[in-house]
Design a protein around this motif. Structure first.
Motif, PDB file in Angstrom:
ATOM      1  N   ARG A  11       0.846  -1.188   0.000  1.00 28.83           N
ATOM      2  CA  ARG A  11       0.000   0.000   0.000  1.00 28.83           C
ATOM      3  C   ARG A  11       0.878   1.233   0.000  1.00 28.83           C
ATOM      4  O   ARG A  11       1.813   1.345   0.796  1.00 28.83           O
ATOM      5  CB  ARG A  11      -0.886   0.030   1.248  1.00 28.83           C
ATOM      6  CG  ARG A  11      -1.983  -1.002   1.236  1.00 28.83           C
ATOM      7  CD  ARG A  11      -3.012  -0.752   0.147  1.00 28.83           C
ATOM      8  NE  ARG A  11      -3.699   0.497   0.341  1.00 28.83           N
ATOM      9  CZ  ARG A  11      -3.913   1.366  -0.610  1.00 28.83           C
ATOM     10  NH1 ARG A  11      -3.448   1.194  -1.806  1.00 28.83           N
ATOM     11  NH2 ARG A  11      -4.575   2.459  -0.362  1.00 28.83           N
ATOM     12  N   ASP A  14      -0.112   6.944   2.605  1.00 28.97           N
ATOM     13  CA  ASP A  14      -1.090   8.007   2.453  1.00 28.97           C
ATOM     14  C   ASP A  14      -0.570   9.235   3.188  1.00 28.97           C
ATOM     15  O   ASP A  14      -0.275   9.166   4.374  1.00 28.97           O
ATOM     16  CB  ASP A  14      -2.420   7.563   3.056  1.00 28.97           C
ATOM     17  CG  ASP A  14      -3.545   8.541   2.787  1.00 28.97           C
ATOM     18  OD1 ASP A  14      -3.236   9.701   2.459  1.00 28.97           O
ATOM     19  OD2 ASP A  14      -4.703   8.142   2.903  1.00 28.97           O
ATOM     20  N   SER A  70      -8.921   8.243  -9.299  1.00 25.85           N
ATOM     21  CA  SER A  70      -8.001   7.671  -8.315  1.00 25.85           C
ATOM     22  C   SER A  70      -8.186   8.329  -6.955  1.00 25.85           C
ATOM     23  O   SER A  70      -8.099   7.661  -5.915  1.00 25.85           O
ATOM     24  CB  SER A  70      -6.549   7.831  -8.788  1.00 25.85           C
ATOM     25  OG  SER A  70      -5.640   7.378  -7.810  1.00 25.85           O
ATOM     26  N   ILE A  73     -11.358   6.769  -5.473  1.00 27.97           N
ATOM     27  CA  ILE A  73     -11.089   5.408  -4.994  1.00 27.97           C
ATOM     28  C   ILE A  73     -10.360   5.449  -3.659  1.00 27.97           C
ATOM     29  O   ILE A  73     -10.681   4.700  -2.728  1.00 27.97           O
ATOM     30  CB  ILE A  73     -10.271   4.625  -6.038  1.00 27.97           C
ATOM     31  CG1 ILE A  73     -11.119   4.364  -7.287  1.00 27.97           C
ATOM     32  CG2 ILE A  73      -9.770   3.309  -5.455  1.00 27.97           C
ATOM     33  CD1 ILE A  73     -10.331   3.798  -8.451  1.00 27.97           C
ATOM     34  N   GLN A  74      -9.378   6.343  -3.552  1.00 27.14           N
ATOM     35  CA  GLN A  74      -8.609   6.427  -2.314  1.00 27.14           C
ATOM     36  C   GLN A  74      -9.484   6.803  -1.126  1.00 27.14           C
ATOM     37  O   GLN A  74      -9.240   6.357   0.008  1.00 27.14           O
ATOM     38  CB  GLN A  74      -7.474   7.440  -2.452  1.00 27.14           C
ATOM     39  CG  GLN A  74      -6.545   7.462  -1.243  1.00 27.14           C
ATOM     40  CD  GLN A  74      -5.808   8.781  -1.093  1.00 27.14           C
ATOM     41  OE1 GLN A  74      -6.006   9.704  -1.884  1.00 27.14           O
ATOM     42  NE2 GLN A  74      -4.960   8.882  -0.094  1.00 27.14           N
ATOM     43  N   GLU A  77     -10.729   3.383  -0.191  1.00 27.02           N
ATOM     44  CA  GLU A  77      -9.707   2.392   0.131  1.00 27.02           C
ATOM     45  C   GLU A  77      -9.008   2.669   1.458  1.00 27.02           C
ATOM     46  O   GLU A  77      -8.541   1.738   2.118  1.00 27.02           O
ATOM     47  CB  GLU A  77      -8.659   2.329  -0.983  1.00 27.02           C
ATOM     48  CG  GLU A  77      -9.070   1.475  -2.161  1.00 27.02           C
ATOM     49  CD  GLU A  77      -7.886   1.082  -3.015  1.00 27.02           C
ATOM     50  OE1 GLU A  77      -7.914  -0.010  -3.594  1.00 27.02           O
ATOM     51  OE2 GLU A  77      -6.928   1.876  -3.112  1.00 27.02           O
ATOM     52  N   VAL A 101      -5.275   1.482 -11.798  1.00 21.58           N
ATOM     53  CA  VAL A 101      -5.271   0.615 -10.613  1.00 21.58           C
ATOM     54  C   VAL A 101      -3.852   0.171 -10.275  1.00 21.58           C
ATOM     55  O   VAL A 101      -3.429   0.189  -9.117  1.00 21.58           O
ATOM     56  CB  VAL A 101      -6.187  -0.596 -10.840  1.00 21.58           C
ATOM     57  CG1 VAL A 101      -5.994  -1.643  -9.740  1.00 21.58           C
ATOM     58  CG2 VAL A 101      -7.649  -0.159 -10.880  1.00 21.58           C
ATOM     59  N   HIS A 106      -4.072   0.556  -6.263  1.00 22.91           N
ATOM     60  CA  HIS A 106      -5.392   0.435  -5.648  1.00 22.91           C
ATOM     61  C   HIS A 106      -5.707  -1.051  -5.454  1.00 22.91           C
ATOM     62  O   HIS A 106      -6.119  -1.746  -6.392  1.00 22.91           O
ATOM     63  CB  HIS A 106      -6.448   1.115  -6.519  1.00 22.91           C
ATOM     64  CG  HIS A 106      -6.309   2.599  -6.587  1.00 22.91           C
ATOM     65  ND1 HIS A 106      -6.297   3.392  -5.459  1.00 22.91           N
ATOM     66  CD2 HIS A 106      -6.170   3.451  -7.635  1.00 22.91           C
ATOM     67  CE1 HIS A 106      -6.166   4.663  -5.809  1.00 22.91           C
ATOM     68  NE2 HIS A 106      -6.080   4.719  -7.118  1.00 22.91           N
ATOM     69  N   THR A 107      -5.527  -1.528  -4.246  1.00 27.92           N
ATOM     70  CA  THR A 107      -5.574  -2.965  -3.987  1.00 27.92           C
ATOM     71  C   THR A 107      -6.976  -3.527  -3.768  1.00 27.92           C
ATOM     72  O   THR A 107      -7.160  -4.739  -3.766  1.00 27.92           O
ATOM     73  CB  THR A 107      -4.724  -3.293  -2.746  1.00 27.92           C
ATOM     74  OG1 THR A 107      -5.249  -2.592  -1.613  1.00 27.92           O
ATOM     75  CG2 THR A 107      -3.278  -2.882  -2.971  1.00 27.92           C
ATOM     76  N   VAL A 109      -9.668  -2.721  -5.674  1.00 25.02           N
ATOM     77  CA  VAL A 109     -10.496  -2.417  -6.855  1.00 25.02           C
ATOM     78  C   VAL A 109     -10.729  -3.641  -7.724  1.00 25.02           C
ATOM     79  O   VAL A 109      -9.822  -4.433  -7.984  1.00 25.02           O
ATOM     80  CB  VAL A 109      -9.845  -1.289  -7.682  1.00 25.02           C
ATOM     81  CG1 VAL A 109     -10.545  -1.132  -9.030  1.00 25.02           C
ATOM     82  CG2 VAL A 109      -9.891   0.020  -6.909  1.00 25.02           C
TER      83      VAL A 109
END
Length: 435
Positions: A11, A14, A70, A73-74, A77, A101, A106-107, A109
């Motif tokens: 990952r 962040d 993205s 999605i984050q 996630e 992805v 992005h794990t 998705v």
């Protein structure tokens, strides 16, 4: 229906800038029940983006070299209680989405093909959970439906939507109407207006018990699939489930037009600019300048550390902005060590890192040949590190013992530093500005 998922276990770090306060809320939430049931997300992203007026669909338009989808999605996630995120795209954008992805790791998705309308695409996304042979998309208790072009969604709202959906069967975010709604006659005249206080704008996200929304789509008419747009209405019409409505924050707005992309970029810039780390050498002058800068940068959360070594990895991972003070001329060893750390920790995958290299000139003005060599070396370094998503800027400040002159110089240094961090302008990298 084709389904694929990125299975990388790594990952990216962040930076904790966007919606950072959500993590703080989730650590201690006595007023809310925990999410101890499976939750998944469906993101319809098959639109062509005609209203945005660009050749690229808006969900794939980039901000800091990263597609808008993205960021969305984050937002899901990063929450440990959310499982699979099903992204529904058109067939022609399937490979593009898979590349996104993989590039941004992005794990959670799973990418599936969309339909010819929004409702058909959502139904395709829901059907991804029906495959008993695909362990990557287990059937959830609650499914959240959201727009791919609404990247600023907070955990607090998502939690309220999820818990309400589990209790009521359906839930949705709403916002007050901004404008008065009127009805027109067939001739183009005013027929009547609605009392704005009685109505609300339906927004995303919306949550549902999976069995309810899936059953509603199974019972849909062709007219619903072709012209419908409101998922909550389907749950009411076909399953008799009246959704719980939850007031959402102003950040729920949707990127619809070209100007919205600029607004989204401004929000991301502002959130990324809330903190900085000042790195100073052992020299007394550098340490004193670091203290003064920290005081002047009172609009940011700042830390001062003596060097950028591994012992300070915690500080190097908590922000995207760094001010590196140096009195050693064109010795960029400290900057190179930082860049190496960012590469090893994948710190620049999601957001660009800004390094403002400040050279504190303790001697008389250098000769022209030395200046030229320093500038060439700095430009070369900036050109190299930008490939790794690091924006390197340079500022030279002349040290003086005249208090008034030094105070003005430091104030100017502060202003330039703040502007560089906030603007994140790649065109200015590699330049050595003088104060």
């Amino acid at each position: 229906m084709q389904q694929e998922r990125c299975s990388s276990s790594d990952r990216p770090l962040d930076p904790g800038c966007l919606q950072a306060r959500d993590a703080e809320r989730s650590a201690d939430r006595p007023a809310c029940a925990p999410v101890d049931f499976p939750v998944a997300v469906v993101l319809p992203a098959g639109g062509s983006g005609e209203r945005v007026g660009l050749p690229t669909p808006k969900q794939f338009c980039t901000i800091f070299n990263r597609p808008l989808i993205s960021y969305t999605i984050q937002a899901f996630e990063r929450l440990p209680w959310i499982g699979t995120v099903v992204v529904v795209v058109s067939k022609e954008n399937h490979d593009l989405m898979l590349n996104i992805v993989q590039k941004f790791n992005h794990t959670k998705v799973n990418v599936v093909h969309g339909g010819t309308t929004r409702h058909r695409s959502i139904f395709n996304g829901l059907q991804a959970f029906c495959s008993t042979s695909n362990s990557l998309t287990p059937k959830p208790k609650v499914v959240i439906i959201h727009d791919a072009v609404r990247p600023f969604v907070e955990e607090d709202l998502l939690l309220k939507i999820t818990l309400a959906a589990k209790e009521q069967g359906a839930s949705g975010a709403i916002r007050p109407l901004v404008s008065t709604i009127i009805a027109t006659s067939s001739e183009g005249y005013l027929d009547h207006s609605l009392e704005r206080a009685k109505y609300r704008a339906s927004e995303m996200p919306q949550g549902f018990l999976y069995d309810i929304i899936f059953q509603a789509y199974q019972r849909c008419s062709e007219f619903d699939f072709e012209f419908g747009s409101e998922c909550l209405h389907l749950a009411l019409q076909y399953c008799g489930v009246n959704a719980k409505l939850i007031e959402g924050p102003p950040t729920l707005w949707k990127v619809t037009y070209k100007r919205d992309l600029a607004a989204a970029e401004a929000i991301i810039k502002e959130t990324l600019s809330r903190s900085a780390c000042i790195i100073a050498g052992a020299e007394a002058e550098a340490a004193e300048l670091a203290k003064t800068l920290q005081k002047n940068l009172n609009m940011m959360e700042t830390d001062v550390i003596p060097c950028a070594k591994e012992s300070n990895a915690e500080y190097l991972s908590k922000t995207q902005n760094f001010i590196h003070l140096s009195t050693t001329g064109s010795n960029f060893l400290g900057v190179l060590e930082m860049v190496k750390h960012f590469e090893d920790t994948d710190h620049t995958r999601l957001y660009p890192v800004v390094i403002v290299w400040v050279q504190l000139n303790m001697t008389k003005q250098s000769v022209d040949s030395q200046k030229t060599d320093e500038l060439a070396a700095f430009r070369s370094l900036a050109s190299e590190v930008i490939q790794g998503n690091v924006l390197l800027y340079g500022i030279q400040i002349e040290h003086t013992k005249v208090p008034e002159q030094w105070e003005r110089s430091v104030e100017r240094l502060t202003q330039i530093t703040v502007a560089l961090i906030r603007d994140r302008n790649a065109a200015l990298t590699g330049q050595l500005l003088h104060v």
